[in-house]
Design an enzyme around this catalytic site. Structure first.
Site, PDB file in Angstrom:
ATOM      1  N   GLU A  43       5.230   4.895   7.803  1.00  0.00           N
ATOM      2  CA  GLU A  43       5.285   5.302   6.395  1.00  0.00           C
ATOM      3  C   GLU A  43       4.465   4.297   5.597  1.00  0.00           C
ATOM      4  O   GLU A  43       4.704   3.083   5.678  1.00  0.00           O
ATOM      5  CB  GLU A  43       6.714   5.341   5.851  1.00  0.00           C
ATOM      6  CG  GLU A  43       6.723   5.851   4.409  1.00  0.00           C
ATOM      7  CD  GLU A  43       8.069   5.783   3.690  1.00  0.00           C
ATOM      8  OE1 GLU A  43       8.159   6.337   2.586  1.00  0.00           O
ATOM      9  OE2 GLU A  43       9.012   5.167   4.225  1.00  0.00           O
ATOM     10  N   ASP A 122       1.295   6.060  -5.251  1.00  0.00           N
ATOM     11  CA  ASP A 122       0.821   5.735  -6.599  1.00  0.00           C
ATOM     12  C   ASP A 122      -0.319   6.684  -6.991  1.00  0.00           C
ATOM     13  O   ASP A 122      -1.220   6.930  -6.191  1.00  0.00           O
ATOM     14  CB  ASP A 122       0.320   4.283  -6.642  1.00  0.00           C
ATOM     15  CG  ASP A 122       1.455   3.288  -6.407  1.00  0.00           C
ATOM     16  OD1 ASP A 122       2.623   3.680  -6.588  1.00  0.00           O
ATOM     17  OD2 ASP A 122       1.172   2.139  -6.032  1.00  0.00           O
ATOM     18  N   LYS A 126      -7.027   7.169 -13.034  1.00  0.00           N
ATOM     19  CA  LYS A 126      -8.444   7.119 -13.435  1.00  0.00           C
ATOM     20  C   LYS A 126      -9.327   7.621 -12.295  1.00  0.00           C
ATOM     21  O   LYS A 126      -9.160   7.197 -11.136  1.00  0.00           O
ATOM     22  CB  LYS A 126      -8.842   5.684 -13.797  1.00  0.00           C
ATOM     23  CG  LYS A 126      -8.213   5.218 -15.088  1.00  0.00           C
ATOM     24  CD  LYS A 126      -8.675   3.842 -15.468  1.00  0.00           C
ATOM     25  CE  LYS A 126      -7.969   3.436 -16.767  1.00  0.00           C
ATOM     26  NZ  LYS A 126      -7.853   2.003 -16.918  1.00  0.00           N
ATOM     27  N   THR A 197      13.682  10.267  -0.514  1.00  0.00           N
ATOM     28  CA  THR A 197      13.273   8.886  -0.773  1.00  0.00           C
ATOM     29  C   THR A 197      13.934   8.439  -2.082  1.00  0.00           C
ATOM     30  O   THR A 197      14.491   9.265  -2.821  1.00  0.00           O
ATOM     31  CB  THR A 197      11.734   8.785  -0.924  1.00  0.00           C
ATOM     32  OG1 THR A 197      11.361   9.240  -2.217  1.00  0.00           O
ATOM     33  CG2 THR A 197      11.009   9.588   0.143  1.00  0.00           C
ATOM     34  N   TYR A 199      12.409   7.560  -4.823  1.00  0.00           N
ATOM     35  CA  TYR A 199      11.719   8.238  -5.931  1.00  0.00           C
ATOM     36  C   TYR A 199      12.060   9.722  -5.970  1.00  0.00           C
ATOM     37  O   TYR A 199      12.169  10.308  -7.039  1.00  0.00           O
ATOM     38  CB  TYR A 199      10.199   8.039  -5.810  1.00  0.00           C
ATOM     39  CG  TYR A 199       9.717   6.778  -6.482  1.00  0.00           C
ATOM     40  CD1 TYR A 199      10.142   5.537  -6.045  1.00  0.00           C
ATOM     41  CD2 TYR A 199       8.861   6.834  -7.569  1.00  0.00           C
ATOM     42  CE1 TYR A 199       9.716   4.375  -6.659  1.00  0.00           C
ATOM     43  CE2 TYR A 199       8.425   5.673  -8.195  1.00  0.00           C
ATOM     44  CZ  TYR A 199       8.859   4.448  -7.735  1.00  0.00           C
ATOM     45  OH  TYR A 199       8.442   3.296  -8.358  1.00  0.00           O
TER      46      TYR A 199
HETATM   47  N1  SAM Z   1       7.873   5.709  -0.895  1.00  0.00           N
HETATM   48  C1  SAM Z   1       8.859   5.175  -1.807  1.00  0.00           C
HETATM   49  C2  SAM Z   1       9.645   6.287  -2.430  1.00  0.00           C
HETATM   50  O1  SAM Z   1       9.229   7.446  -2.320  1.00  0.00           O
HETATM   51  O2  SAM Z   1      10.711   6.009  -2.996  1.00  0.00           O
HETATM   52  C3  SAM Z   1       8.194   4.288  -2.872  1.00  0.00           C
HETATM   53  C4  SAM Z   1       7.240   4.994  -3.806  1.00  0.00           C
HETATM   54  S1  SAM Z   1       6.386   3.886  -4.924  1.00  0.00           S
HETATM   55  C5  SAM Z   1       5.849   4.905  -6.197  1.00  0.00           C
HETATM   56  C6  SAM Z   1       4.866   3.605  -4.036  1.00  0.00           C
HETATM   57  C7  SAM Z   1       4.939   2.411  -3.104  1.00  0.00           C
HETATM   58  O3  SAM Z   1       3.746   2.353  -2.351  1.00  0.00           O
HETATM   59  C8  SAM Z   1       5.070   1.097  -3.839  1.00  0.00           C
HETATM   60  O4  SAM Z   1       6.119   0.335  -3.277  1.00  0.00           O
HETATM   61  C9  SAM Z   1       3.706   0.428  -3.627  1.00  0.00           C
HETATM   62  O5  SAM Z   1       3.793  -0.979  -3.605  1.00  0.00           O
HETATM   63  C10 SAM Z   1       3.299   1.015  -2.287  1.00  0.00           C
HETATM   64  N2  SAM Z   1       1.847   1.074  -2.090  1.00  0.00           N
HETATM   65  C11 SAM Z   1       0.949   1.630  -2.927  1.00  0.00           C
HETATM   66  N3  SAM Z   1      -0.298   1.513  -2.451  1.00  0.00           N
HETATM   67  C12 SAM Z   1      -0.188   0.852  -1.276  1.00  0.00           C
HETATM   68  C13 SAM Z   1      -1.133   0.411  -0.307  1.00  0.00           C
HETATM   69  N4  SAM Z   1      -2.431   0.629  -0.476  1.00  0.00           N
HETATM   70  N5  SAM Z   1      -0.679  -0.228   0.793  1.00  0.00           N
HETATM   71  C14 SAM Z   1       0.652  -0.464   0.953  1.00  0.00           C
HETATM   72  N6  SAM Z   1       1.588  -0.081   0.063  1.00  0.00           N
HETATM   73  C15 SAM Z   1       1.185   0.574  -1.033  1.00  0.00           C
END
Ligand code: SAM
Length: 222
Positions: A43, A122, A126, A197, A199
């Site tokens: 994941e 995320d 942009k 999850t 979120y």
């Molecule tokens: N997957 C979880 C959920 O659905 O509850 C967390 C969602 S949160 C919006 C997105 C997570 O992805 C964050 O913890 C962020 O730090 C991580 N993340 C974003 N870009 C990433 C990357 N390039 N490599 C590793 N982690 C990343």
């Protein structure tokens, strides 16, 4: 995601037996870490780990690796697994990497991974940051390298703009669509066995529909 700098989180991650310090050293050798040759599913952006920890609990014959770039959330995921280790049902099939997903092809060998999960990635709204979106074609090319033949990518989000963008990237990314819904929780078939999850719980409680796709890697051209 609201991030607090948690003092000592980096040290705790470095000390934990559940995290791998120099993951590049295990490229092609992840079976050694788990001591078996069960399929490996990852994941990317696992956050506090609710999804991957529950998956691991339900599927002891599959190995899971949670990848997260921020220590402050990753320690929550580690805690969830460590809490089980002294119980009569320890979860032993999960490891975590504090890693930027951009370098996953340095960490996994070609075909070493069985499935990639992306949950509530995320959005990077942009246009000039589109390449940083985890379901972008640039990332799909990376997943294609590390995935086995017919390996899958599963992606969930409540962000319709991000999902529409992700749908447009599938073909150029070298994958084919297996299944897709714009309202997962109302889609009986796709929602069967769904693990929420953090979120997903938060946004579906607000009434946001959850989008999901399942992709399969297209065979290499001869
Ligand atoms: N997957 C979880 C959920 O659905 O509850 C967390 C969602 S949160 C919006 C997105 C997570 O992805 C964050 O913890 C962020 O730090 C991580 N993340 C974003 N870009 C990433 C990357 N390039 N490599 C590793 N982690 C990343």
């Amino acid at each position: 995601m609201r991030l607090r700098n948690i003092p000592g989180s980096r040290e705790k991650i470095a000390d934990s037996q559940l995290t791998i310090d120099r993951p590049e050293a295990y490229k092609g050798k992840w079976k050694e870490i788990f001591g078996n040759d069960h399929p490996i599913r990852i994941e990317i952006g696992c956050g506090k780990g609710q999804f991957i920890c529950q998956l691991a609990k339900e599927n002891p014959d599959i190995n899971y690796i949670g990848i997260e770039k921020f220590s402050s959330v990753l320690i929550r995921a580690i805690d969830k697994i460590e809490e089980t280790l002294d119980t009569d049902r320890p979860i032993t099939n999960v490891r975590f990497l504090r890693l930027e997903a951009e370098i996953i092809t340095d960490v996994f060998e070609k075909g070493e991974v069985d499935r990639v999960y992306l949950n509530f990635s995320d959005p990077w709204p942009k246009a000039r940051h589109a390449k940083r979106r985890l379901p972008s074609k640039e990332f799909l090319w990376r997943y294609k390298i590390i995935l086995k033949e017919e390996g899958r990518v599963e992606f969930k989000t409540d962000n319709r703009e991000l999902f529409d963008f992700a749908l447009e990237e599938v073909e150029a990314g070298g994958f084919k669509m297996i299944a897709c819904t714009f309202d997962l929780h109302k889609d009986e078939e796709m929602n069967r066995g769904n693990i929420m999850t953090e979120y997903e719980e938060r946004f579906s409680a607000k009434g946001n529909p959850i989008c999901k796709y399942i992709l399969q890697k297209k065979p290499e051209k001869p």
